[in-house]
Scaffold this active site. Sequence first.
Site, PDB file in Angstrom:
ATOM      1  N   ASP A 130      63.651  43.125  34.957  1.00 17.35           N
ATOM      2  CA  ASP A 130      63.077  44.442  35.197  1.00 17.35           C
ATOM      3  C   ASP A 130      63.452  45.401  34.078  1.00 17.35           C
ATOM      4  O   ASP A 130      63.464  46.610  34.260  1.00 17.35           O
ATOM      5  CB  ASP A 130      63.544  44.986  36.567  1.00 17.35           C
ATOM      6  CG  ASP A 130      62.692  46.156  37.046  1.00 17.35           C
ATOM      7  OD1 ASP A 130      61.525  46.234  36.631  1.00 17.35           O
ATOM      8  OD2 ASP A 130      63.200  46.990  37.814  1.00 17.35           O
ATOM      9  N   CYS A 184      47.300  37.104  51.647  1.00 15.49           N
ATOM     10  CA  CYS A 184      47.627  37.699  52.942  1.00 15.49           C
ATOM     11  C   CYS A 184      46.588  37.302  53.998  1.00 15.49           C
ATOM     12  O   CYS A 184      45.450  36.938  53.673  1.00 15.49           O
ATOM     13  CB  CYS A 184      47.662  39.223  52.831  1.00 15.49           C
ATOM     14  SG  CYS A 184      49.187  39.881  52.146  1.00 15.49           S
ATOM     15  N   CYS A 190      50.641  46.709  56.465  1.00 12.28           N
ATOM     16  CA  CYS A 190      51.312  47.477  55.412  1.00 12.28           C
ATOM     17  C   CYS A 190      50.504  48.718  55.058  1.00 12.28           C
ATOM     18  O   CYS A 190      51.064  49.820  54.924  1.00 12.28           O
ATOM     19  CB  CYS A 190      51.541  46.609  54.183  1.00 12.28           C
ATOM     20  SG  CYS A 190      50.058  45.841  53.494  1.00 12.28           S
ATOM     21  N   CYS A 194      51.972  52.526  55.774  1.00 10.85           N
ATOM     22  CA  CYS A 194      52.495  53.200  54.583  1.00 10.85           C
ATOM     23  C   CYS A 194      52.542  54.710  54.800  1.00 10.85           C
ATOM     24  O   CYS A 194      51.508  55.336  55.067  1.00 10.85           O
ATOM     25  CB  CYS A 194      51.625  52.876  53.375  1.00 10.85           C
ATOM     26  SG  CYS A 194      52.155  53.716  51.851  1.00 10.85           S
TER      27      CYS A 194
END
Length: 315
Positions: A130, A184, A190, A194
């Site tokens: 990262d 998915c 989700c 959210c």
Amino acid sequence: MTPHLQRETLRHAALEMGFDACGFARAVPVQQWAVEQYDQWIADGCNDCMEYATKYREVRNDPRLLIEGAKTVISVAINYLPAIRQPENAPQFALYAYGRDYHEVVKERLIRLATYIEHATGCKSRPCTDTAPIRERYWAQQAGIGFIGRNNMLIIPNRGSFFFLGELVTTLEVEPDEPCLLSCNGCNRCEQSCPGKALNGSKAADARRCLSCQLIERRGELPKWVNNVIGNRVYGCDTCQLVCPHNQIATPTVLQDFAPSEAFLSLTHNDIIGMTPSRFRHLFAHSAIRRTRLDGLRRNAAAIIDNSTAKCGNK
């Protein structure tokens, strides 16, 4: 040593070093559809305050630019789900930040894997944790580790999404794994859950509406909409992962590096509001929480208190 044996030997070595998954992909340019999707995300301003996302476009689109002679991208994943969690009334931190900074933990293991490869073959490797412009989830999918869900997370089949990712871009040529072609199931939990409505199924979250981005990356005053949905979150947001069916069978990590300290678990809102710079440095010396800085953490805690006070006043 045949390429297949070499691949499985390397995978076994990575697992022995503490990684939970390891996959291999050819070091080639990123596919055009993915390049265009990312460029459009930037053009639409969806990166918001994350200006670093606009830099090093050429390198981001071709991992071979990270090290001369690159042949393979080795993608790894490591479980961070903590076995012990904060009390519900405590100021909530994202689960990935409970323990030691993942940059340190993942990089140490990647360096060990790079050293193993160099000693065995003489080939060079570039560790990425990262901290380099490489598309981590894209390469994890190409390497067969998992798929990118509607919550924009890398989901490992039968294991969930509570994993850190890392890569070794190496000059060693390794037989690639097949990409993961799963997706998915379309439950949309989700997106529906959210807080900022940052998800729309495009596999590219809108950072302008992502609570995690605003609480961690934003410098200065928070957007007004954040105060209405911040709840008890002081650092990041795990909602899209916590509601995901793929995480219902997720198991806690066995690594003590990611276990929270007693001092962390006992933090209160007032502790954060009154925290001194020296206390912040001591408590979060090896923590990803340093990312938001003390001013940002205090700001977030104050927003939680203000929001709670406003709700009480409206009752």
